[in-house]
Scaffold this active site. Structure first.
Site, PDB file in Angstrom:
ATOM      1  N   HIS A   1       0.821  -1.211   0.000  1.00 38.12           N
ATOM      2  CA  HIS A   1       0.000   0.000   0.000  1.00 38.12           C
ATOM      3  C   HIS A   1       0.854   1.259   0.000  1.00 38.12           C
ATOM      4  CE1 HIS A   1      -4.086   1.804   1.200  1.00 38.12           C
ATOM      5  NE2 HIS A   1      -4.157   1.295  -0.010  1.00 38.12           N
TER       6      HIS A   1
ATOM      7  N   HIS B   1      -3.463   2.129  12.411  1.00 41.54           N
ATOM      8  CA  HIS B   1      -2.917   1.476  11.207  1.00 41.54           C
ATOM      9  C   HIS B   1      -3.458   0.044  11.207  1.00 41.54           C
ATOM     10  CE1 HIS B   1      -0.304   0.774   7.902  1.00 41.54           C
ATOM     11  NE2 HIS B   1       0.887   0.868   8.470  1.00 41.54           N
TER      12      HIS B   1
ATOM     13  N   LYS C   1     -13.828   8.058  17.625  1.00 39.18           N
ATOM     14  CA  LYS C   1     -13.290   7.581  16.343  1.00 39.18           C
ATOM     15  C   LYS C   1     -13.841   6.180  16.103  1.00 39.18           C
ATOM     16  CE  LYS C   1      -9.919   9.368  14.130  1.00 39.18           C
ATOM     17  NZ  LYS C   1      -8.629   9.925  13.784  1.00 39.18           N
ATOM     18  N   ILE C   2     -14.343   5.932  14.918  1.00 38.55           N
ATOM     19  CA  ILE C   2     -14.929   4.632  14.616  1.00 38.55           C
ATOM     20  C   ILE C   2     -13.891   3.828  13.817  1.00 38.55           C
ATOM     21  CG2 ILE C   2     -16.938   3.424  13.680  1.00 38.55           C
ATOM     22  CD1 ILE C   2     -17.592   5.565  15.880  1.00 38.55           C
TER      23      ILE C   2
ATOM     24  N   HIS D   1      -9.831   6.969   5.676  1.00 37.54           N
ATOM     25  CA  HIS D   1      -8.505   6.654   5.146  1.00 37.54           C
ATOM     26  C   HIS D   1      -7.730   7.931   4.884  1.00 37.54           C
ATOM     27  CE1 HIS D   1      -5.346   4.927   2.673  1.00 37.54           C
ATOM     28  NE2 HIS D   1      -5.595   3.840   3.372  1.00 37.54           N
TER      29      HIS D   1
ATOM     30  N   ARG E   1     -10.206  -1.974  -1.624  1.00 35.94           N
ATOM     31  CA  ARG E   1     -10.066  -3.300  -1.018  1.00 35.94           C
ATOM     32  C   ARG E   1     -11.339  -3.711  -0.308  1.00 35.94           C
ATOM     33  NH1 ARG E   1      -4.897  -1.475   2.341  1.00 35.94           N
ATOM     34  NH2 ARG E   1      -6.433   0.140   2.767  1.00 35.94           N
TER      35      ARG E   1
ATOM     36  N   ASP F   1      -9.875  -2.757   6.617  1.00 30.65           N
ATOM     37  CA  ASP F   1      -9.916  -3.488   7.881  1.00 30.65           C
ATOM     38  C   ASP F   1     -11.325  -3.852   8.339  1.00 30.65           C
ATOM     39  OD1 ASP F   1      -7.157  -3.587   8.417  1.00 30.65           O
ATOM     40  OD2 ASP F   1      -7.178  -1.471   8.972  1.00 30.65           O
TER      41      ASP F   1
ATOM     42  N   ARG G   1       1.923  -8.338   4.522  1.00 32.85           N
ATOM     43  CA  ARG G   1       2.574  -7.070   4.199  1.00 32.85           C
ATOM     44  C   ARG G   1       4.095  -7.182   4.177  1.00 32.85           C
ATOM     45  NH1 ARG G   1       0.690  -1.762   4.274  1.00 32.85           N
ATOM     46  NH2 ARG G   1      -1.159  -2.720   3.370  1.00 32.85           N
TER      47      ARG G   1
HETATM   48  N1  COA Z   1     -14.294   7.939  12.838  1.00 28.52           N
HETATM   49  C1  COA Z   1     -14.734   9.176  13.139  1.00 28.52           C
HETATM   50  N2  COA Z   1     -14.241  10.274  12.562  1.00 28.52           N
HETATM   51  C2  COA Z   1     -13.270  10.114  11.658  1.00 28.52           C
HETATM   52  C3  COA Z   1     -12.771   8.858  11.288  1.00 28.52           C
HETATM   53  C4  COA Z   1     -13.323   7.742  11.916  1.00 28.52           C
HETATM   54  N3  COA Z   1     -12.902   6.508  11.647  1.00 28.52           N
HETATM   55  N4  COA Z   1     -11.817   9.000  10.345  1.00 28.52           N
HETATM   56  C5  COA Z   1     -11.703  10.312  10.124  1.00 28.52           C
HETATM   57  N5  COA Z   1     -12.575  10.983  10.918  1.00 28.52           N
HETATM   58  C6  COA Z   1     -12.719  12.407  10.998  1.00 28.52           C
HETATM   59  C7  COA Z   1     -11.442  13.020  11.513  1.00 28.52           C
HETATM   60  O1  COA Z   1     -11.410  13.066  12.923  1.00 28.52           O
HETATM   61  C8  COA Z   1     -11.473  14.379  10.895  1.00 28.52           C
HETATM   62  O2  COA Z   1     -12.331  15.189  11.625  1.00 28.52           O
HETATM   63  P1  COA Z   1     -11.862  16.665  12.074  1.00 28.52           P
HETATM   64  O3  COA Z   1     -11.576  17.377  10.787  1.00 28.52           O
HETATM   65  O4  COA Z   1     -13.044  17.168  12.838  1.00 28.52           O
HETATM   66  O5  COA Z   1     -10.637  16.443  12.914  1.00 28.52           O
HETATM   67  C9  COA Z   1     -12.125  14.132   9.547  1.00 28.52           C
HETATM   68  O6  COA Z   1     -12.871  12.919   9.693  1.00 28.52           O
HETATM   69  C10 COA Z   1     -11.166  13.993   8.396  1.00 28.52           C
HETATM   70  O7  COA Z   1     -10.165  13.040   8.709  1.00 28.52           O
HETATM   71  P2  COA Z   1      -9.092  12.621   7.595  1.00 28.52           P
HETATM   72  O8  COA Z   1      -8.186  13.785   7.359  1.00 28.52           O
HETATM   73  O9  COA Z   1      -9.822  12.038   6.464  1.00 28.52           O
HETATM   74  O10 COA Z   1      -8.332  11.442   8.329  1.00 28.52           O
HETATM   75  P3  COA Z   1      -6.768  11.309   8.643  1.00 28.52           P
HETATM   76  O11 COA Z   1      -6.019  11.277   7.370  1.00 28.52           O
HETATM   77  O12 COA Z   1      -6.364  12.298   9.679  1.00 28.52           O
HETATM   78  O13 COA Z   1      -6.732   9.870   9.330  1.00 28.52           O
HETATM   79  C11 COA Z   1      -7.190   7.583   9.544  1.00 28.52           C
HETATM   80  C12 COA Z   1      -6.910   8.714   8.569  1.00 28.52           C
HETATM   81  C13 COA Z   1      -7.244   6.265   8.782  1.00 28.52           C
HETATM   82  C14 COA Z   1      -6.059   7.506  10.595  1.00 28.52           C
HETATM   83  C15 COA Z   1      -8.529   7.871  10.235  1.00 28.52           C
HETATM   84  O14 COA Z   1      -9.558   7.843   9.268  1.00 28.52           O
HETATM   85  C16 COA Z   1      -8.809   6.909  11.343  1.00 28.52           C
HETATM   86  O15 COA Z   1      -8.316   7.100  12.464  1.00 28.52           O
HETATM   87  N6  COA Z   1      -9.615   5.829  11.078  1.00 28.52           N
HETATM   88  C17 COA Z   1      -9.858   4.839  12.080  1.00 28.52           C
HETATM   89  C18 COA Z   1      -8.669   3.896  12.212  1.00 28.52           C
HETATM   90  C19 COA Z   1      -8.558   2.961  11.033  1.00 28.52           C
HETATM   91  O16 COA Z   1      -9.528   2.380  10.598  1.00 28.52           O
HETATM   92  N7  COA Z   1      -7.325   2.810  10.551  1.00 28.52           N
HETATM   93  C20 COA Z   1      -7.007   1.902   9.439  1.00 28.52           C
HETATM   94  C21 COA Z   1      -6.618   2.659   8.211  1.00 28.52           C
HETATM   95  S1  COA Z   1      -6.470   1.584   6.828  1.00 28.52           S
END
Ligand code: COA
Length: 374
Positions: free
Chosen positions: A186, A221, A254-255, A260, A269, A311, A336
């Site tokens: 990735h 991650h 955070k959910i 992403h 995916r 995930d 990975r």
């Molecule tokens: N649940 C709730 N809110 C979420 C979210 C989630 N899973 N993912 C993003 N947001 C919110 C952020 O808090 C942010 O809000 P804000 O502007 O009020 O702070 C907004 O959506 C935009 O976030 P974005 O810039 O798209 O995300 P990022 O690049 O900072 O982070 C992740 C990306 C993947 C770390 C983030 O989406 C996350 O923490 N997801 C959950 C963990 C996860 O599933 N990780 C696996 C990745 S493959």
């Protein structure tokens, strides 16, 4: 002092190097390995073909694939000293810590002495990672010292055989193959970047992969698949999921398994693993977790325009295959490692030590104050 967030926070959107291994969010369904679309690979290839593609840049011929599989199979036996180390790691350890330590220990027992050996060490890790996880797991949870050899031809089948100690169904092997393909590579994600930073110092490949495993461990991650499982299993049914999810969103929780850093509207995916989750749920005639997951997907899109990442549906898929939740992220590692190792090779082939600069946000220049005057 709280550092101010800048537009470069998290290096988002920055080009931090070049790769010919992968594109994310650029062409095709949104993810390609060496020019091949992930949807195409997940539907048609085996994981070993994909691992070979990443390692050598081209899909293998039948003969090359047979030789590759044979080499992997020949390296499955863990050194005795590694088994002893795994026995010493406590039962309470997180399996990702076991993987990190197992990889590091392997690098002391079968070290990479010269970069010219790198391909054989990549094969070594592909071959031994399933055994490392399964040996520790069975020793501590079932009190048995399993053999890390199996009749499983593919890594997917081998891993499932070691884990369950029986022959897996064809459906489970196929689902695991697809999962390993989806997780293989990735681009410059956090763990791969960690591997490349380590590789850029010209360290050995086990050190690079150990750094990557430690990075993948975090819930933002790779750890998200385990967190997604905890989430969906806390709901009784789809209506319960909707109600509780709304409360979580109101609290700004955070959910896990949603959103992403690169994809904006969907993760390519997800469509693949979601289909496997559906098939496996149908086979066991229990759609509860799938229905809960789908409702979460609907609510998250409706409320936040957030979509499931790779995930999210892995949680129900793995769970219904009988895989303990703590072992979800280690499977990600078994896959990975192919991508990390390919990036290590690529970094080494055109290396300059990775050393960015920082924007300074600290105190202005000041004089030292003797301790008795503070
Ligand atoms: N649940 C709730 N809110 C979420 C979210 C989630 N899973 N993912 C993003 N947001 C919110 C952020 O808090 C942010 O809000 P804000 O502007 O009020 O702070 C907004 O959506 C935009 O976030 P974005 O810039 O798209 O995300 P990022 O690049 O900072 O982070 C992740 C990306 C993947 C770390 C983030 O989406 C996350 O923490 N997801 C959950 C963990 C996860 O599933 N990780 C696996 C990745 S493959």
């Amino acid at each position: 002092m709280v550092a101010k967030s800048t537009s470069t926070a998290g290096l988002r959107g920055q080009i931090a190097g070049e790769t010919s291994l992968c594109t994310v969010g650029v062409t095709g369904s949104g993810l390609t390995y060496c020019g091949y679309d992930i949807a195409d690979l997940a539907a048609n290839a085996s994981f070993e073909e994909v691992a070979y593609l990443l390692q050598f840049g081209e899909l293998p011929t039948q003969k090359q694939l047979t030789d590759y599989l044979q080499a992997i199979t020949a390296h499955r036996q863990l050194p005795e000293a590694l088994c002893e180390i795994l026995e010493r790691i406590p039962k309470s350890a997180h399996p990702m810590d076991v993987m990190r330590t197992g990889c590091s220990a392997l690098g002391t027992l079968e070290p990479e002495n010269d970069f010219a050996e790198q391909d054989q060490h990549i094969i070594n890790m592909l071959a031994k990672f399933p055994g490392i996880m399964a040996y520790w797991y069975h020793f501590h949870f079932h009190g048995t010292r399993i053999s890390t050899l199996s009749e499983g031809r593919s890594i997917a089948e081998h891993w499932l055989r070691l884990l369950t100690q029986k022959a897996p169904s064809e459906l489970h092997i196929q689902a695991m193959q697809a999962s390993l393909i989806l997780y293989a590579e990735h681009e410059f994600n956090a763990s791969t970047f960690a591997a490349r930073v380590a590789a850029s110092t010209l360290t050995d490949i086990y050190s690079s992969v150990t750094a990557a495993i430690g990075t993948l461990r975090g819930p933002l991650h790779g750890g998200a698949n385990e967190a997604a499982m905890a989430l969906i299993s806390s709901f009784k049914d789809a209506d319960d999921a909707e109600q509780k999810l709304m409360a979580m969103l109101a609290r700004k929780d955070k959910i896990m398994g949603f959103g992403h850093a690169v994809y904006r509207t969907s993760d390519p995916r997800n469509v693949v693993i979601k289909e496997w989750s559906r098939k496996i749920s149908e086979q066991i005639e229990d759609m509860t977790l799938f229905d809960i997951s789908e409702r979460c997907e609907q609510v998250m899109w409706r409320e936040k325009e957030l979509f499931p990442n790779a995930d999210f549906y892995h949680a129900s898929t793995y769970h219904h295959m009988g895989i303990p939740t703590d072992l979800f992220t280690p499977i990600f590692v078994m896959s990975r490692v192919s991508g990390w190792a390919a990036h290590v090779k690529e970094q080494r082939a055109n290396n300059r030590i990775i050393r960015p600069s920082a924007g300074y946000v600290g105190a202005d220049a000041r004089d030292y104050i003797p301790i008795n005057q503070r």
